[in-house]
Write an enzyme that holds these catalytic residues in place. Structure first.
Site, PDB file in Angstrom:
ATOM      1  N   CYS A  77       0.826  -1.205   0.000  1.00  0.00           N
ATOM      2  CA  CYS A  77       0.000   0.000   0.000  1.00  0.00           C
ATOM      3  C   CYS A  77       0.861   1.256   0.000  1.00  0.00           C
ATOM      4  O   CYS A  77       1.798   1.382   0.795  1.00  0.00           O
ATOM      5  CB  CYS A  77      -0.924   0.007   1.214  1.00  0.00           C
ATOM      6  SG  CYS A  77      -2.020   1.444   1.267  1.00  0.00           S
ATOM      7  N   CYS A  83      -1.081   6.028   7.103  1.00  0.00           N
ATOM      8  CA  CYS A  83      -2.407   5.540   7.488  1.00  0.00           C
ATOM      9  C   CYS A  83      -2.282   4.734   8.779  1.00  0.00           C
ATOM     10  O   CYS A  83      -1.305   4.034   9.010  1.00  0.00           O
ATOM     11  CB  CYS A  83      -2.962   4.666   6.365  1.00  0.00           C
ATOM     12  SG  CYS A  83      -4.476   3.795   6.790  1.00  0.00           S
ATOM     13  N   CYS A  86      -3.532  -1.418   8.963  1.00  0.00           N
ATOM     14  CA  CYS A  86      -2.603  -2.375   8.335  1.00  0.00           C
ATOM     15  C   CYS A  86      -1.166  -2.212   8.832  1.00  0.00           C
ATOM     16  O   CYS A  86      -0.219  -2.176   8.041  1.00  0.00           O
ATOM     17  CB  CYS A  86      -2.636  -2.237   6.815  1.00  0.00           C
ATOM     18  SG  CYS A  86      -4.229  -2.566   6.078  1.00  0.00           S
ATOM     19  N   CYS A 179      -7.119   1.697  -1.365  1.00  0.00           N
ATOM     20  CA  CYS A 179      -7.102   0.934  -0.118  1.00  0.00           C
ATOM     21  C   CYS A 179      -7.179  -0.551  -0.444  1.00  0.00           C
ATOM     22  O   CYS A 179      -7.971  -0.974  -1.295  1.00  0.00           O
ATOM     23  CB  CYS A 179      -8.279   1.331   0.772  1.00  0.00           C
ATOM     24  SG  CYS A 179      -8.333   0.408   2.331  1.00  0.00           S
ATOM     25  N   GLN A 302     -19.719  -9.651  11.355  1.00  0.00           N
ATOM     26  CA  GLN A 302     -18.270  -9.818  11.294  1.00  0.00           C
ATOM     27  C   GLN A 302     -17.739  -9.237   9.987  1.00  0.00           C
ATOM     28  O   GLN A 302     -18.275  -9.506   8.909  1.00  0.00           O
ATOM     29  CB  GLN A 302     -17.904 -11.297  11.395  1.00  0.00           C
ATOM     30  CG  GLN A 302     -18.132 -11.913  12.762  1.00  0.00           C
ATOM     31  CD  GLN A 302     -17.070 -11.520  13.779  1.00  0.00           C
ATOM     32  OE1 GLN A 302     -16.111 -10.820  13.461  1.00  0.00           O
ATOM     33  NE2 GLN A 302     -17.247 -11.962  15.015  1.00  0.00           N
ATOM     34  N   ASP A 401     -20.221 -14.508  22.998  1.00  0.00           N
ATOM     35  CA  ASP A 401     -19.361 -13.719  22.111  1.00  0.00           C
ATOM     36  C   ASP A 401     -19.491 -12.252  22.502  1.00  0.00           C
ATOM     37  O   ASP A 401     -20.117 -11.460  21.795  1.00  0.00           O
ATOM     38  CB  ASP A 401     -19.775 -13.950  20.659  1.00  0.00           C
ATOM     39  CG  ASP A 401     -18.850 -13.258  19.660  1.00  0.00           C
ATOM     40  OD1 ASP A 401     -17.815 -12.703  20.086  1.00  0.00           O
ATOM     41  OD2 ASP A 401     -19.164 -13.264  18.453  1.00  0.00           O
ATOM     42  N   CYS A 428     -12.894 -11.276  20.865  1.00  0.00           N
ATOM     43  CA  CYS A 428     -12.028 -10.432  20.038  1.00  0.00           C
ATOM     44  C   CYS A 428     -10.954  -9.773  20.894  1.00  0.00           C
ATOM     45  O   CYS A 428     -10.178  -8.956  20.396  1.00  0.00           O
ATOM     46  CB  CYS A 428     -12.848  -9.378  19.303  1.00  0.00           C
ATOM     47  SG  CYS A 428     -13.747  -8.262  20.402  1.00  0.00           S
TER      48      CYS A 428
END
Length: 470
Positions: A77, A83, A86, A179, A302, A401, A428
């Site tokens: 990228c 940014c 990532c 992106c 998700q 969850d 998560c």
């Protein structure tokens, strides 16, 4: 090591030792303190310029590379390093998975302090790019200028941007050209609306003075090929608004759901706003194992559709259902897990705090001709009480969850009190998961653990744990 007048320190030829929290890497200073460094890879040897000093650590940036790690790859990228997303794009994917698995193990071992079985290998994502089904972009009339642009002494006239917030810069947006997170036509839609708005002199949001027409852009995609686009406007300018929406409808006829909102609040959140349908229908459909789920602008789903299927498959496998079990699905959201496991259960009870999510869950169950799922709305710690258990029965299996904060201690206590045979805990945030597992350790033994990578190129990881009654 040498000091500068402003007390900032340069540490020379430092080895980057490990991947740390929030996507930064970790090194050690000569004085023994930890140094947190972004945009480096464990194994790199660098000179570090510190910019923040705390009692136990430094924060710094690499200003010179002596050698590169064998785990380093070239980021694809053009926006990498500026940014905020990532952050691991410069690290080989196999190494990303190893660090994620290690993080889960360390959290469960160090925070939970519980006996653990051998971990099953982390399940990597088949797609490492273009895997997200939901992206949100911000409009701004104060574009973030890169260091190279600032050094060029160029006078930039148009400061409009459509992209992502710069980390810790609430009023600055990095203009995104391409992106790598969401598949086509996401980039074309974002770039198209930005260019159209500039060509027609439409105003971008001014976060400091709260003015401007265009505020945010939401794009949702589904594995079925359906697309949702929602434009958030700040000013109630019907002429400008119709110009933008007509452009999107004409240029991207493949959009299934084209919507907008006029939001004049201080923040961008949509959950208390009226969503207005401009064209198409107010939802898109996602498919999973023959089940269809409607997703509206406010729905939680998700964000990696393909990996969601793998995550739910592991959850169902861990549950060990035979068709005779009463299952409680806590924090059920729009009921995706509940419906996914329903064909192997006698009955599934889903509980969720968000009324709109429960309405979606009921509608989806109806669409999928599922009759053995019931859904209830309310705050978990208040709804999941003795009266609720007496009415619906003691579950054989609980699937939970929860959000990143984990389960409320009252919910954990209630689970322990009613003593289901098995608990499948999807998380998560393995740190809060570890805390909750420790609270149940006297009564439950962890028998299976499997991390799942839902977010390649980032430090985030999901984890599935099976607990069985001792």
């Amino acid at each position: 090591m040498r000091k500068r007048k402003n007390d900032r320190v340069i540490f020379e030829n430092v080895e980057v030792l490990d991947a740390g929290a929030k996507g930064v890497s970790v090194a050690k200073a000569p004085d023994g303190k930890v140094i947190f460094i972004p945009n480096v890879v464990p194994g790199d040897r660098v000179d570090v310029q510190t910019f923040r000093k705390r009692k136990a650590y430094y924060e710094g940036k690499a200003i010179h590379f002596h050698s590169y790690s064998q785990h380093r790859v070239e980021p694809v990228c053009q926006h990498f390093g500026v940014c905020g997303g990532c952050k691991w794009q410069n690290m080989h994917y196999s190494q990303q998975l190893e660090y994620k698995q290690n993080e889960v193990y360390n959290h469960l071992k160090r925070i939970g302090k519980i006996e653990l079985p051998d971990f099953e290998p982390i399940l990597g994502s088949h797609e490492q790019f273009f895997y997200r089904n939901k992206m949100e972009f911000g409009f701004s009339n104060a574009r973030w200028l890169t260091e190279a642009e600032i050094q060029s002494d160029t006078q930039f006239g148009n400061q409009n941007a459509l992209g992502f917030h710069i980390p810790k810069m609430w009023d600055k947006i990095l203009d995104i050209n391409h992106c790598w997170l969401q598949a086509d036509p996401s980039n074309a839609i974002r770039n198209g609306i930005r260019d159209f708005a500039n060509a027609n002199q439409l105003t971008f949001f001014d976060a400091r003075h709260h003015s401007g027409l265009l505020r945010t852009l939401l794009i949702r995609t589904a594995s079925t090929g359906e697309i949702m686009v929602l434009v958030q406007f700040f000013e109630d300018d019907q002429t400008g608004r119709n110009l933008v929406m007509d452009y999107l409808a004409a240029t991207f006829p493949q959009i299934t759901s084209l919507q907008y909102v006029i939001n004049q609040k201080a923040n961008d959140t949509l959950y208390d706003q009226e969503i207005i349908l401009f064209k198409g229908r107010d939802y898109i459909l996602e498919e999973m194992e023959g089940l269809y789920f409607s997703i509206n602008a406010k729905s939680f789903y998700q964000t990696n559709s393909a990996q969601a299927y793998e995550l739910y498959s592991i959850t169902r496998e861990f549950a060990g259902l035979t068709g005779n079990e009463l299952v409680y699905d806590l924090y059920t959201g729009t009921g995706t897990i509940a419906q996914f496991v329903s064909k192997k259960a006698k009955k599934v009870i889903g509980v969720e705090a968000v009324p709109e999510a429960i309405a979606d869950a009921k509608e989806n169950a109806k669409r999928n001709n599922i009759s053995n799922c019931d859904f209830f709305v309310g705050d978990m710690k208040n709804v999941f009480n003795d009266a609720f258990i007496a009415q619906h029965g003691i579950p054989d299996v609980i699937i939970t969850d929860p959000p990143r904060d984990g389960m409320h201690k009252d919910v954990v206590e209630q689970i322990v009190r009613i003593a289901p045979k098995r608990i499948v805990y999807v998380s998560c945030n393995s740190a809060t998961q570890a805390r909750d597992l420790a609270l149940m350790d006297e009564h439950y033994k962890v028998t299976r653990v499997r991390p799942v990578d839902m977010f390649p190129q980032t430090h985030h990881v999901e984890n599935v744990v099976l607990l069985e009654l001792r």
